[in-house]
Scaffold this motif. Structure first.
Motif, PDB file in Angstrom:
ATOM      1  N   MET A   1      95.611  23.465  94.425  1.00  0.00           N
ATOM      2  CA  MET A   1      94.564  24.080  95.211  1.00  0.00           C
ATOM      3  C   MET A   1      94.060  25.286  94.439  1.00  0.00           C
ATOM      4  N   ARG A   2      92.784  25.552  94.570  1.00  0.00           N
ATOM      5  CA  ARG A   2      92.168  26.667  93.850  1.00  0.00           C
ATOM      6  C   ARG A   2      91.601  27.671  94.849  1.00  0.00           C
ATOM      7  N   PHE A   3      91.628  28.939  94.438  1.00  0.00           N
ATOM      8  CA  PHE A   3      91.092  30.014  95.259  1.00  0.00           C
ATOM      9  C   PHE A   3      90.058  30.816  94.481  1.00  0.00           C
ATOM     10  N   ASP A   4      89.307  30.139  93.623  1.00  0.00           N
ATOM     11  CA  ASP A   4      88.284  30.823  92.836  1.00  0.00           C
ATOM     12  C   ASP A   4      87.303  31.538  93.759  1.00  0.00           C
ATOM     13  N   GLY A   5      87.033  32.804  93.455  1.00  0.00           N
ATOM     14  CA  GLY A   5      86.089  33.583  94.239  1.00  0.00           C
ATOM     15  C   GLY A   5      86.655  34.194  95.495  1.00  0.00           C
ATOM     16  N   VAL A   6      87.913  33.903  95.831  1.00  0.00           N
ATOM     17  CA  VAL A   6      88.536  34.453  97.037  1.00  0.00           C
ATOM     18  C   VAL A   6      89.246  35.759  96.682  1.00  0.00           C
ATOM     19  N   CYS A   7      88.995  36.777  97.483  1.00  0.00           N
ATOM     20  CA  CYS A   7      89.758  38.021  97.360  1.00  0.00           C
ATOM     21  C   CYS A   7      90.644  38.132  98.597  1.00  0.00           C
ATOM     22  N   ALA A   8      91.944  38.111  98.375  1.00  0.00           N
ATOM     23  CA  ALA A   8      92.902  38.179  99.473  1.00  0.00           C
ATOM     24  C   ALA A   8      93.646  39.504  99.432  1.00  0.00           C
ATOM     25  N   GLY A   9      93.703  40.178 100.566  1.00  0.00           N
ATOM     26  CA  GLY A   9      94.610  41.305 100.689  1.00  0.00           C
ATOM     27  C   GLY A   9      95.995  40.736 100.928  1.00  0.00           C
ATOM     28  N   PHE A  10      96.997  41.342 100.317  1.00  0.00           N
ATOM     29  CA  PHE A  10      98.370  40.875 100.517  1.00  0.00           C
ATOM     30  C   PHE A  10      99.214  42.085 100.859  1.00  0.00           C
ATOM     31  N   ALA A  11      99.644  42.168 102.124  1.00  0.00           N
ATOM     32  CA  ALA A  11     100.368  43.329 102.630  1.00  0.00           C
ATOM     33  C   ALA A  11     101.840  43.006 102.849  1.00  0.00           C
ATOM     34  N   LEU A  12     102.691  43.882 102.343  1.00  0.00           N
ATOM     35  CA  LEU A  12     104.132  43.739 102.519  1.00  0.00           C
ATOM     36  C   LEU A  12     104.637  44.819 103.467  1.00  0.00           C
ATOM     37  N   THR A  13     105.491  44.400 104.414  1.00  0.00           N
ATOM     38  CA  THR A  13     106.142  45.365 105.303  1.00  0.00           C
ATOM     39  C   THR A  13     107.645  45.303 105.063  1.00  0.00           C
ATOM     40  N   GLY A  14     108.410  46.133 105.785  1.00  0.00           N
ATOM     41  CA  GLY A  14     109.781  46.442 105.448  1.00  0.00           C
ATOM     42  C   GLY A  14     110.885  45.437 105.650  1.00  0.00           C
ATOM     43  N   SER A  15     110.633  44.176 105.517  1.00  0.00           N
ATOM     44  CA  SER A  15     111.721  43.199 105.494  1.00  0.00           C
ATOM     45  C   SER A  15     112.138  43.051 104.032  1.00  0.00           C
ATOM     46  N   PHE A  16     112.916  44.016 103.567  1.00  0.00           N
ATOM     47  CA  PHE A  16     113.227  44.121 102.140  1.00  0.00           C
ATOM     48  C   PHE A  16     113.899  42.885 101.578  1.00  0.00           C
ATOM     49  N   CYS A  17     114.704  42.207 102.375  1.00  0.00           N
ATOM     50  CA  CYS A  17     115.411  41.022 101.898  1.00  0.00           C
ATOM     51  C   CYS A  17     114.466  39.864 101.585  1.00  0.00           C
ATOM     52  N   SER A  18     113.226  39.944 102.078  1.00  0.00           N
ATOM     53  CA  SER A  18     112.261  38.856 101.874  1.00  0.00           C
ATOM     54  C   SER A  18     111.304  39.088 100.716  1.00  0.00           C
ATOM     55  N   ILE A  19     111.276  40.285 100.173  1.00  0.00           N
ATOM     56  CA  ILE A  19     110.279  40.620  99.148  1.00  0.00           C
ATOM     57  C   ILE A  19     110.384  39.724  97.925  1.00  0.00           C
ATOM     58  N   ALA A  20     111.603  39.429  97.501  1.00  0.00           N
ATOM     59  CA  ALA A  20     111.779  38.589  96.314  1.00  0.00           C
ATOM     60  C   ALA A  20     111.220  37.178  96.517  1.00  0.00           C
ATOM     61  N   GLN A  21     111.130  36.723  97.768  1.00  0.00           N
ATOM     62  CA  GLN A  21     110.551  35.407  98.056  1.00  0.00           C
ATOM     63  C   GLN A  21     109.027  35.461  98.130  1.00  0.00           C
ATOM     64  N   VAL A  22     108.493  36.647  98.431  1.00  0.00           N
ATOM     65  CA  VAL A  22     107.055  36.793  98.641  1.00  0.00           C
ATOM     66  C   VAL A  22     106.293  37.069  97.346  1.00  0.00           C
ATOM     67  N   VAL A  23     106.859  37.905  96.489  1.00  0.00           N
ATOM     68  CA  VAL A  23     106.146  38.311  95.269  1.00  0.00           C
ATOM     69  C   VAL A  23     105.704  37.110  94.418  1.00  0.00           C
ATOM     70  N   PRO A  24     106.528  36.066  94.251  1.00  0.00           N
ATOM     71  CA  PRO A  24     106.049  34.907  93.482  1.00  0.00           C
ATOM     72  C   PRO A  24     104.815  34.235  94.102  1.00  0.00           C
ATOM     73  N   GLN A  25     104.661  34.348  95.417  1.00  0.00           N
ATOM     74  CA  GLN A  25     103.484  33.766  96.075  1.00  0.00           C
ATOM     75  C   GLN A  25     102.214  34.528  95.682  1.00  0.00           C
ATOM     76  N   ILE A  26     102.340  35.834  95.498  1.00  0.00           N
ATOM     77  CA  ILE A  26     101.203  36.636  95.036  1.00  0.00           C
ATOM     78  C   ILE A  26     100.792  36.170  93.648  1.00  0.00           C
ATOM     79  N   SER A  27     101.763  36.036  92.762  1.00  0.00           N
ATOM     80  CA  SER A  27     101.476  35.550  91.401  1.00  0.00           C
ATOM     81  C   SER A  27     100.841  34.168  91.436  1.00  0.00           C
ATOM     82  N   GLY A  28     101.338  33.313  92.333  1.00  0.00           N
ATOM     83  CA  GLY A  28     100.789  31.961  92.451  1.00  0.00           C
ATOM     84  C   GLY A  28      99.336  31.953  92.886  1.00  0.00           C
ATOM     85  N   LEU A  29      98.988  32.819  93.835  1.00  0.00           N
ATOM     86  CA  LEU A  29      97.590  32.898  94.280  1.00  0.00           C
ATOM     87  C   LEU A  29      96.687  33.336  93.132  1.00  0.00           C
ATOM     88  N   ILE A  30      97.161  34.283  92.351  1.00  0.00           N
ATOM     89  CA  ILE A  30      96.377  34.763  91.212  1.00  0.00           C
ATOM     90  C   ILE A  30      96.208  33.655  90.178  1.00  0.00           C
TER      91      ILE A  30
END
Length: 192
Positions: free
Chosen positions: A1-30
């Protein structure tokens, strides 16, 4: 799937144990063509934990996204008037943030970003991560499931025996949930 031209805000809140699972998704969107505007709660911006130091998390997000991380209410407010993003993803989204969103409280960077963004009638995608999702936060999940322009990353119990009321999104479904939300649809099934 492609997201060309899409600007997504990506907000992280304090579930620290989940951050390592979320950050790769940011890289994937990019990698799939999206521009990502990183946003963090004050707790993420200022708290060192066993899961990482605040400065390291901010530096990693800044490096991945190629820009400054929004970490104050003041800097989040222009997201709405300037129409900076096409969609806002909050993941991990804590029970505290769920409650504030459900109650219309905008006293944090992430809730201000959500309020500012939703005024434009654009999608908000929530990736829940809370130990009380089937307890104190259950009513807030219900309210938000019934709120216009709010969508959920499919979620389920992450540890039914050890934490029977805990809910966590399947963060690997963030791209699919974003794609569906951009079409005005909720990715199904919601409950995993």
């Amino acid at each position: 799937m492609r997201f060309d031209g899409v600007c997504a805000g990506f907000a992280l809140t304090g579930s620290f144990c989940s951050i390592a699972q979320v950050v790769p998704q940011i890289s994937g969107l990019i990698k799939e063509g999206a521009r990502v505007l990183p946003i963090v709660s004050e707790v993420i911006a200022r708290t060192d934990t066993r899961f990482g130091k605040a400065a390291e998390i901010l530096a990693e997000l800044s490096q991945i996204c190629g820009g400054e991380v929004i970490s104050t209410v003041r800097d989040a407010e222009p997201i709405g008037p300037k129409k900076l993003i096409d969609a806002l993803i909050i993941a991990p989204c804590t029970g505290n943030t769920l409650g504030k969103l459900a109650g219309g409280i905008t006293d944090s960077t992430v809730t201000m970003a959500a309020k500012a963004h939703l005024r434009n009638g654009r999608p908000l995608i929530i990736g829940v991560s809370t130990n009380d999702g089937l307890a104190g936060s259950a009513k807030n999940v219900g309210l938000l499931l019934n709120t216009k322009n709010v969508y959920f990353v499919p979620f389920g119990q992450d540890n039914p025996q050890g934490k029977p009321r805990s809910l966590m999104a399947d963060f690997e479904l963030i791209p699919d949930a974003l794609q569906a939300a951009l079409k005005g649809e909720q990715l199904q099934p919601i409950l995993l």
